[in-house]
Design an enzyme around this catalytic site. Structure first.
Site, PDB file in Angstrom:
ATOM      1  N   SER A 149       0.835  -1.198   0.000  1.00 44.91           N
ATOM      2  CA  SER A 149       0.000   0.000   0.000  1.00 44.91           C
ATOM      3  C   SER A 149       0.877   1.259   0.000  1.00 44.91           C
ATOM      4  CB  SER A 149      -0.965  -0.028   1.184  1.00 44.91           C
ATOM      5  OG  SER A 149      -1.986   0.926   1.041  1.00 44.91           O
ATOM      6  N   GLU A 240      -9.897  -4.219  -5.576  1.00 41.94           N
ATOM      7  CA  GLU A 240      -9.479  -2.984  -4.912  1.00 41.94           C
ATOM      8  C   GLU A 240      -9.334  -1.836  -5.896  1.00 41.94           C
ATOM      9  OE1 GLU A 240      -5.319  -2.827  -3.560  1.00 41.94           O
ATOM     10  OE2 GLU A 240      -5.288  -5.002  -3.849  1.00 41.94           O
ATOM     11  N   HIS A 270      -7.701  -5.480  -0.762  1.00 37.21           N
ATOM     12  CA  HIS A 270      -6.475  -4.724  -0.535  1.00 37.21           C
ATOM     13  C   HIS A 270      -5.617  -5.371   0.555  1.00 37.21           C
ATOM     14  CE1 HIS A 270      -3.884  -1.237  -0.536  1.00 37.21           C
ATOM     15  NE2 HIS A 270      -4.056  -1.060   0.750  1.00 37.21           N
TER      16      HIS A 270
END
Length: 317
Positions: A149, A240, A270
């Site tokens: 991320s 996602e 995610h």
């Protein structure tokens, strides 16, 4: 004994019910940080990974080593959390499963978070951590920088900074669900992410940028020159809103001559890798990711035989 595994659909529903609502600007960051630590605490660690405290680049870190692993394999792990939440506590299980899958030592960095420490603090910490790993004897040819991320943004940005400074680069970059477009311009409107909400991402980008234009060159690694970067291993869930970021990275890196192994994980959300040990699909994703990274880490060169030993072997034949 093998732990019972939750069906992926059950974990997805749990993420949607327990994590997604709290990752929102209406909740103070202190609440978000504490809640993530609570909901990730039950995730089991593999039994064959040792965890100990450490430090890198002036920041705390956790050192996770798979028992019996090749001691020369090193991974610097940069956790996700929108630059504002997350910690070694929230990502300990993921990093531990990755250490086991890659047969490596993982250094899980506790970098500085925004808004207390906005850009470029986290990026500075990542670069300093890598440099100290190398100073302490880590062989870049046997090492990787990995991030999920926002940690994926940090990993890519750190690699660009290290390249431009003439530092030795890692053998491979590992990116899980990387968040690379901080403006959100690439987010598909028709996708309802089980975990991420655009309002939260925009708030995180604002806190990280501290009023700066997060679409500017300093915040947009995809708009830079990616030539000369290490090969990349990238995994992203099919469910996602950051899927386009991973696809755009693969396209840009390949155009710059950088090899990219991009895997779309169908049916996963995610950073579903954080559920490794609880969900079979998540455990398998981390296993494949770790194996792909390990395959890019060059084996140590064997010592050259002495001329004398070579002559004795020849005479024996």
């Amino acid at each position: 004994m093998r732990r019972p595994q939750l069906p992926a659909r059950v974990m997805r529903a749990g993420v949607r019910a327990l994590v997604r609502p709290v990752l929102h600007p209406r909740f103070p960051l202190a609440v978000q940080r504490r809640w993530l630590e609570l909901v990730t605490a039950p995730t089991p660690l593999p039994a064959d990974v040792d965890v100990r405290p450490g430090d890198l680049g002036g920041r705390p870190a956790e050192v996770l080593t798979a028992r019996g692993a090749d001691g020369t394999r090193t991974l610097l792990y940069l956790h996700g959390g929108g630059f504002t939440v997350g910690s070694p506590a929230t990502h300990r299980a993921l990093a531990a499963h990755l250490a086991a899958a890659a047969g490596a030592t993982v250094h899980l960095l506790d970098y500085r978070l925004a808004p207390e420490h906005p850009f470029p603090a986290a990026a500075d910490d990542a670069v300093a951590a890598w440099r100290q790993l190398v100073e302490r004897g880590a062989d870049p040819a046997r090492a990787a920088i990995v991030g999920d991320s926002a940690g994926g943004w940090l990993a890519l940005t750190a690699a660009l900074r290290l390249r431009d400074a003439g530092d030795r680069l890692p053998a491979v970059l590992g990116l899980i669900s990387p968040w690379l477009d901080l403006t959100g311009a690439s987010w598909p409107a028709e996708v309802t992410d089980p975990m991420l909400q655009p309002a939260w991402l925009h708030a995180c980008a604002g806190a990280f940028g501290a009023g700066a234009d997060v679409g500017g060159p300093a915040f947009a690694p995809l708009r830079g020159d990616l030539a000369g970067l290490p090969p990349m291993v990238v995994q992203v869930g099919s469910e996602e809103i950051l899927l386009p970021d991973a696809v755009a990275l693969a396209r840009a890196a390949r155009a710059a001559g950088v090899p990219v192994d991009l895997r779309r994980l169908d049916g996963l959300w995610h950073v579903a890798h954080a559920s490794a040990g609880l969900v079979a699909e998540s455990t398998a994703a981390v296993g494949a990711f770790g194996s792909a990274l390990a395959a890019r880490l060059s084996p140590p060169s064997p010592p050259a035989p002495s001329p004398g030993r070579g002559r004795r072997r020849a005479s024996a034949r």
